[in-house]
Scaffold this motif. Structure first.
Motif, PDB file in Angstrom:
ATOM      1  N   GLN A   1       2.080  -0.678  16.198  1.00 57.75           N
ATOM      2  CA  GLN A   1       3.192  -1.212  15.449  1.00 57.75           C
ATOM      3  C   GLN A   1       4.330  -0.346  15.138  1.00 57.75           C
ATOM      4  OE1 GLN A   1       0.337  -1.731  12.079  1.00 57.75           O
ATOM      5  NE2 GLN A   1      -0.390  -3.659  12.611  1.00 57.75           N
ATOM      6  N   LYS A   2       5.529  -0.069  16.070  1.00 57.54           N
ATOM      7  CA  LYS A   2       6.381   0.870  16.294  1.00 57.54           C
ATOM      8  C   LYS A   2       7.127   1.081  15.062  1.00 57.54           C
ATOM      9  CE  LYS A   2       6.567   0.349  21.220  1.00 57.54           C
ATOM     10  NZ  LYS A   2       7.497  -0.120  22.408  1.00 57.54           N
ATOM     11  N   THR A   3       7.594  -0.097  14.480  1.00 61.60           N
ATOM     12  CA  THR A   3       8.417   0.056  13.107  1.00 61.60           C
ATOM     13  C   THR A   3       7.645   0.741  12.179  1.00 61.60           C
ATOM     14  OG1 THR A   3       9.704  -2.182  13.962  1.00 61.60           O
ATOM     15  CG2 THR A   3       9.948  -1.262  11.648  1.00 61.60           C
ATOM     16  N   GLU A   4       6.383   0.142  11.853  1.00 57.62           N
ATOM     17  CA  GLU A   4       5.513   0.663  10.854  1.00 57.62           C
ATOM     18  C   GLU A   4       5.254   2.073  11.129  1.00 57.62           C
ATOM     19  OE1 GLU A   4       2.324  -1.852  10.079  1.00 57.62           O
ATOM     20  OE2 GLU A   4       3.555  -3.626   9.555  1.00 57.62           O
ATOM     21  N   MET A   5       5.198   2.562  12.277  1.00 57.33           N
ATOM     22  CA  MET A   5       4.842   3.914  12.723  1.00 57.33           C
ATOM     23  C   MET A   5       5.941   4.966  12.252  1.00 57.33           C
ATOM     24  SD  MET A   5       3.296   5.518  16.035  1.00 57.33           S
ATOM     25  CE  MET A   5       4.799   4.990  17.260  1.00 57.33           C
ATOM     26  N   GLY A   6       7.174   4.321  12.574  1.00 55.20           N
ATOM     27  CA  GLY A   6       8.516   5.109  12.355  1.00 55.20           C
ATOM     28  C   GLY A   6       8.328   5.119  10.664  1.00 55.20           C
ATOM     29  N   ILE A   7       8.109   4.173  10.001  1.00 55.10           N
ATOM     30  CA  ILE A   7       8.064   4.216   8.563  1.00 55.10           C
ATOM     31  C   ILE A   7       6.987   5.283   8.050  1.00 55.10           C
ATOM     32  CG2 ILE A   7       7.944   3.108   6.106  1.00 55.10           C
ATOM     33  CD1 ILE A   7       8.982   0.728   7.902  1.00 55.10           C
ATOM     34  N   SER A   8       5.750   5.149   8.655  1.00 58.74           N
ATOM     35  CA  SER A   8       4.847   5.892   8.291  1.00 58.74           C
ATOM     36  C   SER A   8       5.051   7.544   8.483  1.00 58.74           C
ATOM     37  CB  SER A   8       3.429   5.615   9.157  1.00 58.74           C
ATOM     38  OG  SER A   8       3.207   4.328   8.809  1.00 58.74           O
ATOM     39  N   ILE A   9       5.581   7.761   9.554  1.00 55.50           N
ATOM     40  CA  ILE A   9       6.022   9.298   9.770  1.00 55.50           C
ATOM     41  C   ILE A   9       6.952   9.509   8.764  1.00 55.50           C
ATOM     42  CG2 ILE A   9       7.376  10.625  11.356  1.00 55.50           C
ATOM     43  CD1 ILE A   9       6.472   8.929  13.702  1.00 55.50           C
TER      44      ILE A   9
ATOM     45  N   PHE B   1       0.941  -1.167  -0.075  1.00 53.73           N
ATOM     46  CA  PHE B   1      -0.099  -0.082   0.085  1.00 53.73           C
ATOM     47  C   PHE B   1       0.993   1.334   0.012  1.00 53.73           C
ATOM     48  CE2 PHE B   1      -2.845   2.824   2.264  1.00 53.73           C
ATOM     49  CZ  PHE B   1      -3.717   3.176   1.302  1.00 53.73           C
ATOM     50  N   ALA B   2       2.039   1.209   0.737  1.00 57.27           N
ATOM     51  CA  ALA B   2       2.891   2.378   0.934  1.00 57.27           C
ATOM     52  C   ALA B   2       3.545   2.433  -0.710  1.00 57.27           C
ATOM     53  CB  ALA B   2       3.986   1.962   1.965  1.00 57.27           C
ATOM     54  N   ALA B   3       3.927   1.394  -1.410  1.00 55.48           N
ATOM     55  CA  ALA B   3       4.497   1.556  -2.593  1.00 55.48           C
ATOM     56  C   ALA B   3       3.285   2.116  -3.636  1.00 55.48           C
ATOM     57  CB  ALA B   3       4.905   0.258  -3.178  1.00 55.48           C
TER      58      ALA B   3
ATOM     59  N   ALA C   1       5.785  12.748   5.902  1.00 51.89           N
ATOM     60  CA  ALA C   1       6.693  13.826   5.990  1.00 51.89           C
ATOM     61  C   ALA C   1       7.188  14.243   4.451  1.00 51.89           C
ATOM     62  CB  ALA C   1       7.838  13.839   6.711  1.00 51.89           C
ATOM     63  N   TYR C   2       7.358  13.065   3.736  1.00 47.61           N
ATOM     64  CA  TYR C   2       7.707  13.083   2.376  1.00 47.61           C
ATOM     65  C   TYR C   2       6.473  13.549   1.551  1.00 47.61           C
ATOM     66  CZ  TYR C   2       8.525  11.155  -2.550  1.00 47.61           C
ATOM     67  OH  TYR C   2       8.762  11.587  -3.828  1.00 47.61           O
ATOM     68  N   PHE C   3       5.362  12.863   1.741  1.00 49.33           N
ATOM     69  CA  PHE C   3       3.915  13.328   0.940  1.00 49.33           C
ATOM     70  C   PHE C   3       3.668  14.748   1.159  1.00 49.33           C
ATOM     71  CE2 PHE C   3       2.856   8.499   1.457  1.00 49.33           C
ATOM     72  CZ  PHE C   3       3.579   8.358   0.526  1.00 49.33           C
ATOM     73  N   ILE C   4       3.836  15.257   2.575  1.00 53.41           N
ATOM     74  CA  ILE C   4       3.345  16.579   2.484  1.00 53.41           C
ATOM     75  C   ILE C   4       4.643  17.338   1.679  1.00 53.41           C
ATOM     76  CG2 ILE C   4       3.631  18.447   4.353  1.00 53.41           C
ATOM     77  CD1 ILE C   4       1.313  16.972   4.652  1.00 53.41           C
ATOM     78  N   SER C   5       5.827  17.115   1.671  1.00 43.97           N
ATOM     79  CA  SER C   5       6.673  17.858   0.952  1.00 43.97           C
ATOM     80  C   SER C   5       6.404  17.828  -0.504  1.00 43.97           C
ATOM     81  CB  SER C   5       8.096  17.473   1.421  1.00 43.97           C
ATOM     82  OG  SER C   5       8.459  17.445   2.720  1.00 43.97           O
ATOM     83  N   GLN C   6       6.225  16.610  -0.862  1.00 43.16           N
ATOM     84  CA  GLN C   6       5.765  16.280  -2.304  1.00 43.16           C
ATOM     85  C   GLN C   6       4.600  17.080  -2.612  1.00 43.16           C
ATOM     86  OE1 GLN C   6       7.722  14.406  -4.620  1.00 43.16           O
ATOM     87  NE2 GLN C   6       6.333  15.378  -6.190  1.00 43.16           N
TER      88      GLN C   6
ATOM     89  N   LEU D   1      -1.361   9.779   5.859  1.00 41.02           N
ATOM     90  CA  LEU D   1      -1.867   9.918   7.439  1.00 41.02           C
ATOM     91  C   LEU D   1      -2.834   8.774   7.854  1.00 41.02           C
ATOM     92  CD1 LEU D   1      -2.562  11.749   9.865  1.00 41.02           C
ATOM     93  CD2 LEU D   1      -4.554  12.628   8.539  1.00 41.02           C
ATOM     94  N   LEU D   2      -3.381   7.964   6.818  1.00 41.53           N
ATOM     95  CA  LEU D   2      -4.137   6.832   7.287  1.00 41.53           C
ATOM     96  C   LEU D   2      -3.102   5.766   7.633  1.00 41.53           C
ATOM     97  CD1 LEU D   2      -6.658   4.866   7.043  1.00 41.53           C
ATOM     98  CD2 LEU D   2      -6.090   4.432   4.918  1.00 41.53           C
ATOM     99  N   LEU D   3      -2.015   5.656   7.132  1.00 39.83           N
ATOM    100  CA  LEU D   3      -0.874   4.600   7.505  1.00 39.83           C
ATOM    101  C   LEU D   3      -0.608   5.020   8.670  1.00 39.83           C
ATOM    102  CD1 LEU D   3       1.252   4.007   4.296  1.00 39.83           C
ATOM    103  CD2 LEU D   3      -0.264   2.525   5.247  1.00 39.83           C
ATOM    104  N   LEU D   4      -0.077   6.220   9.113  1.00 40.43           N
ATOM    105  CA  LEU D   4       0.222   6.662  10.552  1.00 40.43           C
ATOM    106  C   LEU D   4      -0.685   6.297  11.512  1.00 40.43           C
ATOM    107  CD1 LEU D   4       2.461   8.099  12.268  1.00 40.43           C
ATOM    108  CD2 LEU D   4       1.428  10.188  11.592  1.00 40.43           C
ATOM    109  N   LEU D   5      -2.108   6.693  11.338  1.00 42.12           N
ATOM    110  CA  LEU D   5      -3.057   6.218  12.331  1.00 42.12           C
ATOM    111  C   LEU D   5      -3.301   4.635  12.429  1.00 42.12           C
ATOM    112  CD1 LEU D   5      -5.740   8.752  11.155  1.00 42.12           C
ATOM    113  CD2 LEU D   5      -4.254   8.977  13.224  1.00 42.12           C
TER     114      LEU D   5
END
Length: 360
Positions: free
Chosen positions: A303-311, A218-220, A315-320, A292-296
């Protein structure tokens, strides 16, 4: 101080809660817990194993090219099938982290060789045969494998095969379909986790690999939508992903307001207002709402690892999103200022809510 084994304490508590008619194989439970811990721990080492397997695969493919093995379509297909079968069989017979890299290398090399052989074989036939074959291989891998890494790779092969139908058939307008499919699968896996892992021991071993694979898929898909270079994702197609993200986000907001017991109508209206404002402002950039959906999801399910990836992704999506805005610098500066004020107000609101529930 005498240390207490948490596993022994947990087994004892379960036996007391079950009563006299409840029986529990404590030794088997300890073995299962140790195997589960070995699968899901040492994540950095497992990531390095994937990278090492990928580099080893590239080196091996280079050797085959020098040996002119790549020139034989039949040879590539046979070697690919043998390598994939060997990797799956090794994963069932031996479970050790030292062998993860070897199995990953075999599986990835087999998939690459099979893809090369099939591309030459189907050049004059139907090109859809290759992704269909890899979908079948990924499903068989999931059915006959138990290890986390093999299941993860199989899910990635499955999702990659589904995405590949689009460029093969030049149906770029259908790109939202697999993205939504992966998002729905991820939501179902997260919300029905307890039912899935208690369905059978097999499903318990499969769950984490499936969930991580759908998360990465989904992230890809969201990253592909963020780039929007090779795919013709016009507004008429993008809104379908945004609708899915919007419904999911509103569902999470409804659940969070219930969990935090927010009963004040003013607070509820402000919460939904800010959520709808965010959805409306990013409606034609579904990767932002998807991030944001992934982060929530990662936060809600712990899921701590996935939360770090989601953050990082958010941030990248906001910049894009900011980079893609067709506005003047003055307008962009105003958007940043207004967004910053909104985020500060939201932080103060939630901070006040948390302080009200603190025990004195």
């Amino acid at each position: 101080m005498e240390a207490t084994n948490p596993t022994d304490q947990l087994i004892e508590d379960i036996q007391k809660a079950g009563g006299n008619n409840f029986s529990l194989d404590a030794d088997r439970v300890k073995v299962e817990l140790e195997e589960s811990y070995g699968v899901y721990s040492n994540l950095p080492i497992k990531v390095l194993s994937i990278l090492g397997g990928f580099l080893a695969t590239l080196s091996f493919i280079g050797f085959l090219a020098l040996a002119r093995v790549l020139e034989s379509e039949t040879g590539m297909i046979l070697l690919g099938v043998i390598f994939i079968g060997s990797a799956v069989a090794s994963g069932r017979l031996v479970r050790h982290i030292a062998l993860d890299t070897s199995m990953i290398t075999l599986y990835m090399a087999g998939c690459i060789m099979l893809a090369i052989g099939m591309s030459k074989y189907t050049e004059h036939y139907n090109h859809n045969l290759s992704p269909m074959l890899f979908i079948l291989i990924s499903l068989l891998t999931i059915a006959f494998s138990d290890g986390f890494m093999m299941i993860l790779l199989a899910v990635l092969v499955f999702s990659g095969s589904i995405f590949s139908f689009i460029p093969i058939n030049s149906a770029y307008g259908l790109m939202p379909v697999p993205i939504i499919f992966m998002g729905i699968g991820l939501l179902l896996l997260n919300f029905y986790e307890s039912q899935i892992i208690t369905f059978s021991p097999k499903m318990n071993r499969l769950y984490k690999g499936l969930q991580t694979g759908f998360f990465l898929s989904f992230a890809a898909g969201l990253l592909t939508a963020a780039q929007n270079i090779h795919y013709d994702l016009r507004l008429g197609h993008l809104y379908t992903v945004s609708i899915f993200n919007s419904i999911a986000l509103l569902g999470f907001v409804f659940k969070f307001t219930g969990d935090f017991k927010i009963e004040n109508k003013v607070y509820l209206l402000l919460t939904y207002f800010f959520c709808l404002l965010f959805i409306a402002s990013t409606f034609f950039a579904p990767f932002v709402s998807g991030g944001l959906l992934l982060l929530l999801m990662a936060y809600h399910f712990g899921q701590k690892t996935e939360m770090g990836i989601s953050i990082i992704l958010f941030a990248y999506f906001i910049s894009q999103f900011y980079y893609d805005l067709r506005c003047t610098l003055l307008v962009k500066s105003g958007i940043l200022f207004f967004s910053g004020m909104v985020f500060i107000a939201a932080w103060l609101f939630f901070y006040r809510q948390l302080k009200q529930h603190d025990e004195i």
